[in-house]
Design an enzyme around this catalytic site. Structure first.
Site, PDB file in Angstrom:
ATOM      1  CG  ASN A  36      -1.766   1.218   1.483  1.00 12.99           C
ATOM      2  OD1 ASN A  36      -1.865   1.997   0.453  1.00 12.99           O
ATOM      3  ND2 ASN A  36      -2.203   1.460   2.518  1.00 12.99           N
ATOM      4  CE  LYS A  76       0.343   3.609   4.941  1.00 16.59           C
ATOM      5  NZ  LYS A  76       0.114   3.798   6.337  1.00 16.59           N
ATOM      6  CG  HIS A  88      -5.868   1.990   5.073  1.00 14.16           C
ATOM      7  ND1 HIS A  88      -5.542   3.053   6.074  1.00 14.16           N
ATOM      8  CD2 HIS A  88      -4.810   1.167   4.996  1.00 14.16           C
ATOM      9  CE1 HIS A  88      -4.373   2.727   6.427  1.00 14.16           C
ATOM     10  NE2 HIS A  88      -3.734   1.572   5.803  1.00 14.16           N
ATOM     11  CD  GLU A 120      -3.261   5.693   6.633  1.00 12.39           C
ATOM     12  OE1 GLU A 120      -3.072   5.671   5.553  1.00 12.39           O
ATOM     13  OE2 GLU A 120      -2.118   5.233   7.286  1.00 12.39           O
ATOM     14  CD  GLU A 171      -3.687  -2.472   7.146  1.00 13.45           C
ATOM     15  OE1 GLU A 171      -2.697  -2.853   6.721  1.00 13.45           O
ATOM     16  OE2 GLU A 171      -4.382  -1.573   6.900  1.00 13.45           O
ATOM     17  N   GLY A 173       2.327   2.367  10.647  1.00 18.55           N
ATOM     18  CA  GLY A 173       3.083   3.095  10.654  1.00 18.55           C
ATOM     19  C   GLY A 173       3.737   3.762  11.812  1.00 18.55           C
ATOM     20  CB  SER A 226       4.727  -1.749  12.168  1.00 14.63           C
ATOM     21  OG  SER A 226       4.535  -0.358  12.283  1.00 14.63           O
TER      22      SER A 226
HETATM   23  C1  PEP Z   1      -0.683   0.251   5.819  1.00 17.60           C
HETATM   24  O1  PEP Z   1      -0.794   1.202   5.636  1.00 17.60           O
HETATM   25  O2  PEP Z   1      -1.783  -0.629   5.312  1.00 17.60           O
HETATM   26  C2  PEP Z   1       0.131  -0.238   6.933  1.00 17.60           C
HETATM   27  C3  PEP Z   1       0.166  -1.443   7.314  1.00 17.60           C
HETATM   28  O3  PEP Z   1       1.027   0.507   7.119  1.00 17.60           O
HETATM   29  P1  PEP Z   1       2.693   0.026   7.715  1.00 17.60           P
HETATM   30  O4  PEP Z   1       3.211  -0.978   7.136  1.00 17.60           O
HETATM   31  O5  PEP Z   1       3.502   1.324   7.470  1.00 17.60           O
HETATM   32  O6  PEP Z   1       2.404   0.072   9.347  1.00 17.60           O
END
Ligand code: PEP
Length: 245
Positions: A9, A11, A93, A95, A164, A170, A208
């Site tokens: 992803n 982003k 997501h 976000e 998630e 992040g 992460s």
């Molecule tokens: C994501 O944006 O779906 C995500 C898991 O980000 P990160 O791996 O940076 O935590």
């Protein structure tokens, strides 16, 4: 036997030169023994499609409109994504839930819009830190998934689910393999009550994921790969994660 899937992803990151370098790097890392895809910003779908077209790598978007077409300024329909060969669309997501106020039902409607055009929605669910600390993790993720199950009914077996935990996205803070597996097992059980295909469905972990923790996470019985944010922007890290399956 479920084939594992790793999805990057990106982003809101990228530029023409950076994308070309990143995709060339990921292509050079082949062959992979699991399925690999990248979900890129809308303007980069065209170049991604051209670059990956003759490979076994897939691509997708990070959102999709719940509407088919019409006066929805700024939105992108599933039919448009299909024209660019998208295999996947991330929906819900955290976000988007947090910054755009997307509700469980809107997320479910987006998943339906994607499926209607042959695009596999990657439905994200996950609890905040406050919800986890209050002991509400199971209740939150089940509520989020329940809206999708009720909206898609018999088609729910065609989606990918990504667990998630919001506190792990992040932040550099990863759910332990045991914590992630516990939630994946309860999501799988919820899906089992809704569809005979639950055993074939892919449940990804995101939050992460890095080269040094991917293998242990992906070895859990109900974790079928990962949704990767930050580490998907560095070809070497993403390749290492894709090799961890
Ligand atoms: C994501 O944006 O779906 C995500 C898991 O980000 P990160 O791996 O940076 O935590």
């Amino acid at each position: 036997m479920r084939r594992k899937l790793v999805v990057g992803n990106w982003k809101m990151h990228g530029s023409h030169p950076a994308n070309a370098e990143l995709l060339a790097g990921v292509l050079a890392g082949r062959p992979y023994t699991l399925d690999v895809a990248v979900c890129v910003p809308f303007p980069y779908l065209s170049e991604t499609a051209v670059t990956l077209a003759s490979s076994d790598l897939r691509w997708g978007a990070q959102d999709v409109s719940a509407h088919e077409q019409g006066a929805y300024t700024g939105e992108v329909s599933a039919a448009m994504l299909a024209e660019f060969g998208c295999r996947y669309a991330i929906v819900g997501h955290s976000e988007r839930r947090a910054y755009h106020g997307e509700t469980d039902q809107q997320v479910a409607d987006k998943a339906r819009a994607a499926l209607n055009k042959g695009i596999t929605p990657i439905v994200c669910v996950g609890e905040t830190l406050a919800e986890r600390e209050a002991g509400h993790t199971a209740e939150v993720v089940k509520r989020q998934l329940s809206a999708v199950i009720h909206t898609l009914t018999h088609c729910v077996g065609e989606i990918v689910v990504a667990y998630e935990p919001v506190w792990a996205i992040g932040t550099g803070r990863t759910a332990s393999p045991a914590q992630a597996q516990e939630v994946h097992a309860l999501l799988r059980a919820q899906l089992q009550a809704a569809t005979a295909h639950a055993g074939d469905m892919r449940l990804l972990y995101g939050g992460s994921v890095k080269p040094d923790n991917a293998a242990e996470l992906f070895s859990q019985p109900d974790i079928d790969g990962g949704l990767i944010g930050g580490a998907s922007l560095k070809a070497a890290d993403f390749i290492a994660i894709c090799r961890a399956g």
